[in-house]
Scaffold this motif. Structure first.
Motif, PDB file in Angstrom:
ATOM      1  N   MET A 228     103.421 -79.471 -30.958  1.00 25.72           N
ATOM      2  CA  MET A 228     103.531 -79.360 -32.406  1.00 25.72           C
ATOM      3  C   MET A 228     104.994 -79.243 -32.841  1.00 25.72           C
ATOM      4  SD  MET A 228     101.761 -76.640 -35.034  1.00 25.72           S
ATOM      5  CE  MET A 228     102.651 -75.239 -34.357  1.00 25.72           C
ATOM      6  N   LEU A 229     105.779 -78.461 -32.114  1.00 24.00           N
ATOM      7  CA  LEU A 229     107.194 -78.298 -32.452  1.00 24.00           C
ATOM      8  C   LEU A 229     107.964 -79.606 -32.285  1.00 24.00           C
ATOM      9  CD1 LEU A 229     107.907 -74.805 -30.848  1.00 24.00           C
ATOM     10  CD2 LEU A 229     107.582 -75.342 -33.276  1.00 24.00           C
ATOM     11  N   GLU A 230     107.602 -80.382 -31.289  1.00 24.53           N
ATOM     12  CA  GLU A 230     108.240 -81.688 -31.090  1.00 24.53           C
ATOM     13  C   GLU A 230     107.995 -82.599 -32.300  1.00 24.53           C
ATOM     14  OE1 GLU A 230     110.234 -82.745 -28.889  1.00 24.53           O
ATOM     15  OE2 GLU A 230     110.059 -81.369 -27.192  1.00 24.53           O
ATOM     16  N   PHE A 231     106.853 -82.416 -32.933  1.00 26.74           N
ATOM     17  CA  PHE A 231     106.555 -83.181 -34.146  1.00 26.74           C
ATOM     18  C   PHE A 231     107.270 -82.603 -35.360  1.00 26.74           C
ATOM     19  CE2 PHE A 231     103.990 -83.288 -38.030  1.00 26.74           C
ATOM     20  CZ  PHE A 231     103.991 -84.648 -38.293  1.00 26.74           C
ATOM     21  N   LEU A 232     107.244 -81.287 -35.501  1.00 27.46           N
ATOM     22  CA  LEU A 232     107.763 -80.644 -36.705  1.00 27.46           C
ATOM     23  C   LEU A 232     109.279 -80.707 -36.827  1.00 27.46           C
ATOM     24  CD1 LEU A 232     105.585 -77.393 -36.910  1.00 27.46           C
ATOM     25  CD2 LEU A 232     105.498 -79.374 -38.437  1.00 27.46           C
ATOM     26  N   ILE A 233     109.988 -80.395 -35.749  1.00 25.74           N
ATOM     27  CA  ILE A 233     111.441 -80.220 -35.844  1.00 25.74           C
ATOM     28  C   ILE A 233     112.164 -81.479 -36.311  1.00 25.74           C
ATOM     29  CG2 ILE A 233     113.531 -79.742 -34.494  1.00 25.74           C
ATOM     30  CD1 ILE A 233     111.934 -77.618 -32.995  1.00 25.74           C
ATOM     31  N   PRO A 234     111.880 -82.671 -35.770  1.00 23.70           N
ATOM     32  CA  PRO A 234     112.554 -83.867 -36.302  1.00 23.70           C
ATOM     33  C   PRO A 234     112.297 -84.080 -37.787  1.00 23.70           C
ATOM     34  CG  PRO A 234     111.510 -84.356 -34.202  1.00 23.70           C
ATOM     35  CD  PRO A 234     111.029 -83.004 -34.616  1.00 23.70           C
ATOM     36  N   ASN A 235     111.112 -83.700 -38.255  1.00 29.69           N
ATOM     37  CA  ASN A 235     110.816 -83.826 -39.678  1.00 29.69           C
ATOM     38  C   ASN A 235     111.589 -82.799 -40.500  1.00 29.69           C
ATOM     39  OD1 ASN A 235     108.512 -85.903 -40.286  1.00 29.69           O
ATOM     40  ND2 ASN A 235     107.927 -84.925 -38.367  1.00 29.69           N
ATOM     41  N   TYR A 236     111.786 -81.614 -39.941  1.00 29.56           N
ATOM     42  CA  TYR A 236     112.630 -80.625 -40.615  1.00 29.56           C
ATOM     43  C   TYR A 236     114.076 -81.124 -40.705  1.00 29.56           C
ATOM     44  CZ  TYR A 236     108.993 -77.002 -40.443  1.00 29.56           C
ATOM     45  OH  TYR A 236     107.845 -76.271 -40.617  1.00 29.56           O
ATOM     46  N   VAL A 237     114.556 -81.746 -39.633  1.00 29.20           N
ATOM     47  CA  VAL A 237     115.913 -82.308 -39.630  1.00 29.20           C
ATOM     48  C   VAL A 237     116.044 -83.364 -40.711  1.00 29.20           C
ATOM     49  CG1 VAL A 237     117.564 -83.682 -38.316  1.00 29.20           C
ATOM     50  CG2 VAL A 237     116.339 -81.813 -37.187  1.00 29.20           C
ATOM     51  N   GLN A 238     115.062 -84.259 -40.775  1.00 30.63           N
ATOM     52  CA  GLN A 238     115.090 -85.332 -41.764  1.00 30.63           C
ATOM     53  C   GLN A 238     115.017 -84.790 -43.187  1.00 30.63           C
ATOM     54  OE1 GLN A 238     112.032 -88.227 -41.159  1.00 30.63           O
ATOM     55  NE2 GLN A 238     112.806 -89.645 -42.690  1.00 30.63           N
TER      56      GLN A 238
END
Length: 291
Positions: A228-238
């Motif tokens: 889940m974190l692998e999915f969430l973090i790039p979206n937070y960066v974006q």
């Protein structure tokens, strides 16, 4: 020439950042009057400044001159004069706490509340934050961690992303961290507290970690959590998020949460696109009371 404008919220660490940049070879000028910025940049570009790495500290103290900075930056863009903006930020709660500790008045608060001054400052500096190449949220950063981030950007020239992730273990008996963005409860895992020989130890030790992982439930949970974190973090960066606190809690914050937080930190440390730190908030607190 490398020209860096160091700015941000009062109390977020701008003065410290300038001192750190000076330590790594920048020629630093703090609170330069904005009408003089173009002339100073011209001299620096011609090699007449003290160094070819220059940092200018600009903040809310510029007062009525601050809006003129927008025109300066527009002129530099038209002239193709390279510049970078480093913006130091922190949460409102952190800034209020720092002002109370130093007993200083916020420059825009007057005789009013600090919160009002902070809000007004955010509004006036919004155009700088929007243009910033680097945004560092210092709410959770120690001085040495801020120095490491600046060295990464300006000394090692590493690729930098504005998101800084904190993996935080805690005990529910001491309260959920107020600054947590994501909270995970691991009280369903095997509890070493009930094993006499493990009770005084912590999740930093292999024996405790092995007990928490007993039965395989922790492994399955970690697989799902890190996915889940692998999915969430790039979206937070974006999305442009600057600070992410992942809080992992058990009853006392000494065994299970520490074990899982360490595993999450180890997994995320493989990434270079965001800053990362780990903190065990309650690991040393008295845990003699029954869990």
């Amino acid at each position: 020439m490398r020209l860096v404008i160091v700015t941000g919220m009062s109390g977020a660490g701008k003065t410290q950042a300038l001192k750190m940049l000076e330590d790594i070879g920048f020629y630093c000028v703090d609170n330069l009057p904005i009408p003089l910025m173009e002339a100073f940049a011209e001299l620096a570009a011609q090699g007449k400044a003290a160094d070819d790495q220059v940092a200018l500290g600009i903040d809310i103290r510029s007062g009525r001159e601050l809006p003129e900075l927008q025109h300066v930056l527009e002129n530099w863009k038209q002239m193709d004069r390279p510049y970078e903006i480093l913006y130091l930020d922190a949460s409102d709660e952190t800034l209020v706490k720092r002002y109370k500790e130093t007993r200083r008045a916020h420059p825009l608060a007057g005789k009013g509340r600090v919160n009002s001054g902070i809000q007004l400052e955010r509004e006036r500096l919004a155009f700088l934050k929007q243009e910033a190449k680097y945004i560092i949220d210092t709410s959770q950063l120690l001085t040495k961690e801020l120095r490491a981030e600046l060295e990464k950007i300006f000394l090692e020239n590493q690729q930098y992303r504005n998101l800084f992730v904190t993996v935080l273990s805690f005990g529910f008996k001491y309260g959920i961290p107020a600054d947590a963005d994501l909270v995970f409860d691991v009280r369903f895992l095997p509890n070493p507290y009930y094993v006499e020989e493990l009770r005084s130890h912590t999740g930093m030790e292999s024996e405790v970690q092995a007990y928490v992982h007993r039965g395989g439930t922790a492994d399955v949970f970690l697989e799902k959590l890190t996915d889940m974190l692998e999915f969430l973090i790039p979206n937070y960066v974006q999305e442009g998020k600057n600070q992410l606190v992942i809080a992992i809690g058990c009853t006392g914050g000494k065994h299970r949460s520490v074990t899982i937080a360490n595993a999450v930190y180890q997994h995320l440390s493989r990434h270079e696109e965001f800053g990362l730190k780990i903190e065990h908030r309650d690991i040393d607190k008295d845990t003699k009371t029954k869990k």
